[in-house]
Design a protein around this motif. Sequence first.
Motif, PDB file in Angstrom:
ATOM      1  N   ILE A  95     -16.294 -13.657  -1.506  1.00 49.12           N
ATOM      2  CA  ILE A  95     -16.413 -12.199  -1.605  1.00 49.12           C
ATOM      3  C   ILE A  95     -15.256 -11.510  -0.885  1.00 49.12           C
ATOM      4  CG2 ILE A  95     -17.812 -10.216  -0.897  1.00 49.12           C
ATOM      5  CD1 ILE A  95     -20.292 -12.028  -1.293  1.00 49.12           C
ATOM      6  N   ASP A  96     -14.929 -11.988   0.310  1.00 57.54           N
ATOM      7  CA  ASP A  96     -13.818 -11.393   1.075  1.00 57.54           C
ATOM      8  C   ASP A  96     -12.489 -11.568   0.352  1.00 57.54           C
ATOM      9  OD1 ASP A  96     -15.539 -10.605   3.064  1.00 57.54           O
ATOM     10  OD2 ASP A  96     -15.176 -12.351   4.339  1.00 57.54           O
ATOM     11  N   GLU A  97     -12.261 -12.746  -0.221  1.00 54.99           N
ATOM     12  CA  GLU A  97     -11.009 -12.992  -0.935  1.00 54.99           C
ATOM     13  C   GLU A  97     -10.891 -12.111  -2.182  1.00 54.99           C
ATOM     14  OE1 GLU A  97      -8.293 -15.104  -0.230  1.00 54.99           O
ATOM     15  OE2 GLU A  97      -9.303 -14.922   1.712  1.00 54.99           O
ATOM     16  N   LEU A  98     -12.003 -11.945  -2.895  1.00 58.54           N
ATOM     17  CA  LEU A  98     -11.991 -11.081  -4.074  1.00 58.54           C
ATOM     18  C   LEU A  98     -11.704  -9.632  -3.693  1.00 58.54           C
ATOM     19  CD1 LEU A  98     -14.977 -12.477  -6.175  1.00 58.54           C
ATOM     20  CD2 LEU A  98     -12.571 -12.478  -6.813  1.00 58.54           C
ATOM     21  N   LYS A  99     -12.248  -9.196  -2.563  1.00 58.13           N
ATOM     22  CA  LYS A  99     -11.971  -7.834  -2.097  1.00 58.13           C
ATOM     23  C   LYS A  99     -10.489  -7.653  -1.796  1.00 58.13           C
ATOM     24  CE  LYS A  99     -16.499  -6.730  -0.108  1.00 58.13           C
ATOM     25  NZ  LYS A  99     -17.265  -6.495   1.157  1.00 58.13           N
ATOM     26  N   GLU A 100      -9.884  -8.661  -1.161  1.00 58.37           N
ATOM     27  CA  GLU A 100      -8.459  -8.584  -0.847  1.00 58.37           C
ATOM     28  C   GLU A 100      -7.609  -8.562  -2.109  1.00 58.37           C
ATOM     29  OE1 GLU A 100      -6.890  -8.155   2.089  1.00 58.37           O
ATOM     30  OE2 GLU A 100      -8.918  -7.841   2.865  1.00 58.37           O
ATOM     31  N   ILE A 101      -7.974  -9.382  -3.095  1.00 63.25           N
ATOM     32  CA  ILE A 101      -7.229  -9.415  -4.353  1.00 63.25           C
ATOM     33  C   ILE A 101      -7.351  -8.083  -5.085  1.00 63.25           C
ATOM     34  CG2 ILE A 101      -7.151 -10.465  -6.660  1.00 63.25           C
ATOM     35  CD1 ILE A 101      -7.947 -13.116  -5.343  1.00 63.25           C
ATOM     36  N   ASN A 102      -8.557  -7.503  -5.093  1.00 59.01           N
ATOM     37  CA  ASN A 102      -8.772  -6.235  -5.796  1.00 59.01           C
ATOM     38  C   ASN A 102      -8.111  -5.062  -5.096  1.00 59.01           C
ATOM     39  OD1 ASN A 102     -10.330  -7.277  -7.931  1.00 59.01           O
ATOM     40  ND2 ASN A 102     -12.185  -7.261  -6.687  1.00 59.01           N
ATOM     41  N   LYS A 103      -7.870  -5.201  -3.785  1.00 61.65           N
ATOM     42  CA  LYS A 103      -7.219  -4.117  -3.047  1.00 61.65           C
ATOM     43  C   LYS A 103      -5.731  -4.020  -3.350  1.00 61.65           C
ATOM     44  CE  LYS A 103      -9.745  -4.376   1.203  1.00 61.65           C
ATOM     45  NZ  LYS A 103      -9.590  -4.527   2.647  1.00 61.65           N
ATOM     46  N   GLU A 104      -5.129  -5.130  -3.684  1.00 61.64           N
ATOM     47  CA  GLU A 104      -3.680  -5.178  -3.858  1.00 61.64           C
ATOM     48  C   GLU A 104      -3.234  -4.348  -5.061  1.00 61.64           C
ATOM     49  OE1 GLU A 104      -2.325  -9.164  -4.023  1.00 61.64           O
ATOM     50  OE2 GLU A 104      -3.257  -9.733  -2.127  1.00 61.64           O
ATOM     51  N   LYS A 105      -2.217  -3.528  -4.833  1.00 67.20           N
ATOM     52  CA  LYS A 105      -1.612  -2.747  -5.913  1.00 67.20           C
ATOM     53  C   LYS A 105      -0.223  -3.313  -6.149  1.00 67.20           C
ATOM     54  CE  LYS A 105      -0.660   1.977  -7.422  1.00 67.20           C
ATOM     55  NZ  LYS A 105      -1.390   1.854  -8.673  1.00 67.20           N
ATOM     56  N   VAL A 106       0.013  -3.772  -7.357  1.00 68.44           N
ATOM     57  CA  VAL A 106       1.268  -4.470  -7.642  1.00 68.44           C
ATOM     58  C   VAL A 106       2.453  -3.525  -7.598  1.00 68.44           C
ATOM     59  CG1 VAL A 106       2.480  -5.923  -9.301  1.00 68.44           C
ATOM     60  CG2 VAL A 106       0.012  -6.116  -9.060  1.00 68.44           C
ATOM     61  N   TYR A 107       2.333  -2.389  -8.263  1.00 68.15           N
ATOM     62  CA  TYR A 107       3.443  -1.449  -8.341  1.00 68.15           C
ATOM     63  C   TYR A 107       2.971  -0.044  -7.989  1.00 68.15           C
ATOM     64  CZ  TYR A 107       5.421  -5.271 -11.074  1.00 68.15           C
ATOM     65  OH  TYR A 107       5.858  -6.500 -11.491  1.00 68.15           O
ATOM     66  N   SER A 108       3.861   0.724  -7.391  1.00 64.47           N
ATOM     67  CA  SER A 108       3.557   2.119  -7.098  1.00 64.47           C
ATOM     68  C   SER A 108       3.669   2.940  -8.378  1.00 64.47           C
ATOM     69  CB  SER A 108       4.527   2.660  -6.042  1.00 64.47           C
ATOM     70  OG  SER A 108       5.848   2.684  -6.563  1.00 64.47           O
ATOM     71  N   SER A 109       3.157   4.158  -8.342  1.00 66.35           N
ATOM     72  CA  SER A 109       3.221   5.037  -9.510  1.00 66.35           C
ATOM     73  C   SER A 109       4.661   5.330  -9.902  1.00 66.35           C
ATOM     74  CB  SER A 109       2.475   6.343  -9.218  1.00 66.35           C
ATOM     75  OG  SER A 109       1.105   6.098  -8.999  1.00 66.35           O
ATOM     76  N   ALA A 110       5.527   5.510  -8.901  1.00 66.64           N
ATOM     77  CA  ALA A 110       6.935   5.821  -9.183  1.00 66.64           C
ATOM     78  C   ALA A 110       7.604   4.685  -9.953  1.00 66.64           C
ATOM     79  CB  ALA A 110       7.680   6.084  -7.878  1.00 66.64           C
ATOM     80  N   ILE A 111       7.320   3.449  -9.558  1.00 73.45           N
ATOM     81  CA  ILE A 111       7.905   2.295 -10.243  1.00 73.45           C
ATOM     82  C   ILE A 111       7.362   2.184 -11.665  1.00 73.45           C
ATOM     83  CG2 ILE A 111       8.005  -0.228 -10.254  1.00 73.45           C
ATOM     84  CD1 ILE A 111       8.147  -0.158  -7.232  1.00 73.45           C
ATOM     85  N   GLU A 112       6.082   2.489 -11.856  1.00 71.14           N
ATOM     86  CA  GLU A 112       5.496   2.435 -13.193  1.00 71.14           C
ATOM     87  C   GLU A 112       6.151   3.460 -14.116  1.00 71.14           C
ATOM     88  OE1 GLU A 112       1.304   2.860 -12.871  1.00 71.14           O
ATOM     89  OE2 GLU A 112       0.987   0.837 -12.078  1.00 71.14           O
TER      90      GLU A 112
END
Length: 253
Positions: free
Chosen positions: A101-118
């Motif tokens: 559960i903790d690992e899934l929370k960490e994975i879901n928190k990660e944002k790959v790219y910022s809005s500016a980069i997108e």
Amino acid sequence: MLTEELLYCVMDIGEQMLVSGAEINRVEDSIRRICKAYSAKRIDVFTITSSIVVTVQREDGSILTQTRRIYKYSTNLDKVDKLNSLSRYICSNRPEPEYIIDELKEINKEKVYSSAIEYFAYAIIAGGFTIFFGGTLMDALVSSLIAILLKLFIIVVQKVDKNVIFSNIICSFIIGILAIISVNVGVGDNLDKIIIGNIMLMIPGIALTNSIRDIISGDTISGLFRLCEAVVVALSIAVGFGIASIFFGGSFK
């Protein structure tokens, strides 16, 4: 031993894989391997684009069944890679549900790219494809600016309605109008090149690719579902641009 809580965590992993763009075979194989690592005697997994059903027979003969309904997708291959790594770790070490559960929370928190980069990526891709298909530098510039607006429209429309078909029709319609206006006022040179640069941002490439992979790997039903979905999405994009062209006098030259 596999428990209800552990199976729920396994379903979370499978769901996140499917939502992030993993093919059906990968999702089912990951679920099957994790359940087997926790000494399940028999594992039956059925996955299609909108649902995951898992039935497991434990060592004591008792049966566990859970179903997960899938409502939306958001392609993120980096997330698929992290979930794959987590699955391998689980199979090797068999951690407690709290760890998963903790690992899934960490994975879901990660944002790959910022809005500016997108926004920047949308502009570069659209401009690049416009030139690739024979457009001028001015066409590429106009296409890039429209692509930035396209990204903004997608965010706004999806907040109002999550329906992919509806959002594609609306976004492609608005983009078509902007492309026609840019050519009519003399900013852009080739309407078709500007439009195709932005179409390339919207086509369901991953869905189409995964549908072929699913069919080849034997998941015919899921593959056909994905293929139909990709075709319908492509048609909705064409409808939006077509309506803009018909009502606002677009002419492809």
